[in-house]
Motif scaffolding. Sequence first.
Motif, PDB file in Angstrom:
ATOM      1  N   LEU A 139     -25.207 -85.640  39.006  1.00 56.39           N
ATOM      2  CA  LEU A 139     -26.055 -86.025  37.877  1.00 56.39           C
ATOM      3  C   LEU A 139     -27.332 -86.702  38.379  1.00 56.39           C
ATOM      4  O   LEU A 139     -28.427 -86.418  37.887  1.00 56.39           O
ATOM      5  N   LEU A 140     -27.191 -87.568  39.360  1.00 57.36           N
ATOM      6  CA  LEU A 140     -28.361 -88.206  39.956  1.00 57.36           C
ATOM      7  C   LEU A 140     -29.265 -87.168  40.619  1.00 57.36           C
ATOM      8  O   LEU A 140     -30.500 -87.218  40.478  1.00 57.36           O
ATOM      9  N   ALA A 141     -28.677 -86.209  41.317  1.00 52.90           N
ATOM     10  CA  ALA A 141     -29.469 -85.136  41.939  1.00 52.90           C
ATOM     11  C   ALA A 141     -30.175 -84.306  40.877  1.00 52.90           C
ATOM     12  O   ALA A 141     -31.321 -83.875  41.078  1.00 52.90           O
ATOM     13  N   LEU A 142     -29.523 -84.072  39.752  1.00 56.32           N
ATOM     14  CA  LEU A 142     -30.141 -83.334  38.653  1.00 56.32           C
ATOM     15  C   LEU A 142     -31.361 -84.079  38.124  1.00 56.32           C
ATOM     16  O   LEU A 142     -32.428 -83.488  37.931  1.00 56.32           O
ATOM     17  N   ILE A 143     -31.237 -85.379  37.923  1.00 50.97           N
ATOM     18  CA  ILE A 143     -32.347 -86.176  37.404  1.00 50.97           C
ATOM     19  C   ILE A 143     -33.515 -86.197  38.390  1.00 50.97           C
ATOM     20  O   ILE A 143     -34.679 -86.017  38.009  1.00 50.97           O
ATOM     21  N   VAL A 144     -33.219 -86.397  39.671  1.00 52.63           N
ATOM     22  CA  VAL A 144     -34.283 -86.425  40.686  1.00 52.63           C
ATOM     23  C   VAL A 144     -34.950 -85.053  40.797  1.00 52.63           C
ATOM     24  O   VAL A 144     -36.176 -84.962  40.913  1.00 52.63           O
ATOM     25  N   SER A 145     -34.175 -83.979  40.749  1.00 50.94           N
ATOM     26  CA  SER A 145     -34.746 -82.634  40.851  1.00 50.94           C
ATOM     27  C   SER A 145     -35.648 -82.316  39.668  1.00 50.94           C
ATOM     28  O   SER A 145     -36.712 -81.707  39.840  1.00 50.94           O
ATOM     29  N   ILE A 146     -35.255 -82.732  38.474  1.00 47.44           N
ATOM     30  CA  ILE A 146     -36.107 -82.516  37.295  1.00 47.44           C
ATOM     31  C   ILE A 146     -37.395 -83.325  37.423  1.00 47.44           C
ATOM     32  O   ILE A 146     -38.483 -82.841  37.094  1.00 47.44           O
ATOM     33  N   THR A 147     -37.288 -84.544  37.937  1.00 46.95           N
ATOM     34  CA  THR A 147     -38.478 -85.378  38.121  1.00 46.95           C
ATOM     35  C   THR A 147     -39.436 -84.754  39.133  1.00 46.95           C
ATOM     36  O   THR A 147     -40.646 -84.679  38.889  1.00 46.95           O
ATOM     37  N   VAL A 148     -38.913 -84.300  40.260  1.00 46.67           N
ATOM     38  CA  VAL A 148     -39.758 -83.664  41.279  1.00 46.67           C
ATOM     39  C   VAL A 148     -40.378 -82.385  40.722  1.00 46.67           C
ATOM     40  O   VAL A 148     -41.576 -82.127  40.929  1.00 46.67           O
ATOM     41  N   ALA A 149     -39.601 -81.597  39.995  1.00 46.80           N
ATOM     42  CA  ALA A 149     -40.133 -80.360  39.418  1.00 46.80           C
ATOM     43  C   ALA A 149     -41.246 -80.658  38.417  1.00 46.80           C
ATOM     44  O   ALA A 149     -42.251 -79.929  38.361  1.00 46.80           O
ATOM     45  N   ALA A 150     -41.112 -81.728  37.653  1.00 47.56           N
ATOM     46  CA  ALA A 150     -42.160 -82.090  36.696  1.00 47.56           C
ATOM     47  C   ALA A 150     -43.445 -82.493  37.412  1.00 47.56           C
ATOM     48  O   ALA A 150     -44.540 -82.076  37.016  1.00 47.56           O
ATOM     49  N   ILE A 157     -30.556 -80.763  50.133  1.00 42.96           N
ATOM     50  CA  ILE A 157     -31.211 -81.150  51.384  1.00 42.96           C
ATOM     51  C   ILE A 157     -32.476 -80.316  51.591  1.00 42.96           C
ATOM     52  O   ILE A 157     -33.518 -80.845  51.992  1.00 42.96           O
ATOM     53  N   THR A 158     -32.420 -79.023  51.287  1.00 40.43           N
ATOM     54  CA  THR A 158     -33.595 -78.166  51.423  1.00 40.43           C
ATOM     55  C   THR A 158     -34.689 -78.577  50.441  1.00 40.43           C
ATOM     56  O   THR A 158     -35.870 -78.665  50.807  1.00 40.43           O
ATOM     57  N   ILE A 210     -28.719 -87.800  48.825  1.00 40.31           N
ATOM     58  CA  ILE A 210     -27.697 -87.343  47.873  1.00 40.31           C
ATOM     59  C   ILE A 210     -26.983 -86.114  48.424  1.00 40.31           C
ATOM     60  O   ILE A 210     -25.754 -86.003  48.341  1.00 40.31           O
ATOM     61  N   GLY A 211     -27.740 -85.182  48.999  1.00 44.76           N
ATOM     62  CA  GLY A 211     -27.132 -83.992  49.594  1.00 44.76           C
ATOM     63  C   GLY A 211     -26.163 -84.337  50.709  1.00 44.76           C
ATOM     64  O   GLY A 211     -25.072 -83.771  50.806  1.00 44.76           O
TER      65      GLY A 211
END
Length: 193
Positions: free
Chosen positions: A162-173, A84-85, A51-52
């Motif tokens: 929006l997709l990056a937001l969803i994936v980031s929230i999932t990884v953070a959870a 990416i980071t 995505i990045g």
Amino acid sequence: MSSSVSSTTGGVVVVTHVHPTPQSAEPTHPVGIQKFSKGRPMALGTVQIMIGLMILLLGIVMAINADTLGVFSGFFVWGALIYITAGSLTVAAGKSLNRCRVIAALVFSVIAAVAGCAAVILYSLDAVIWMPCYHYSYGSRSCHSSQTLSKGVSGVLAVFHLLALIVSITVAAFCCNATCNCGEQVSQPVTKE
């Protein structure tokens, strides 16, 4: 191969059994880290990296001839670098299952989620608000076609963010679940007063 030793001391027989660990045994990880590995961090990190890269490439294409909020903010560069980071740290945490790397992936995923939320708002506004044409003569078709193209790319970038937001929230959870141990029951010794 196990061995046993017995000895008699003061009328009490003590038997000691020694069972060596197998050579191919993997190190055991805490329960939270095992839950993190079940969340497919390698796949989620790869998605964040892809995505990045897509945001960076679409942003470069858009920066050539567009006067938009996304181009002026430079979000397509630093937002893509954050994703990416965060994805790279998630992949590294998934490979090693090291608690420090999981915490680093948690921190960068939270930063990526905040950046993703800001980017969704920015690029959604970018796709809706019509900027005046300064570089074109009044009524020129090239101004409207250029704006239509940039609005379309802004809409696509809003979807990617929006997709990056969803994936980031999932990884953070998953990372938070792995590091906080808040769902595990810890037995407390009972004391009599």
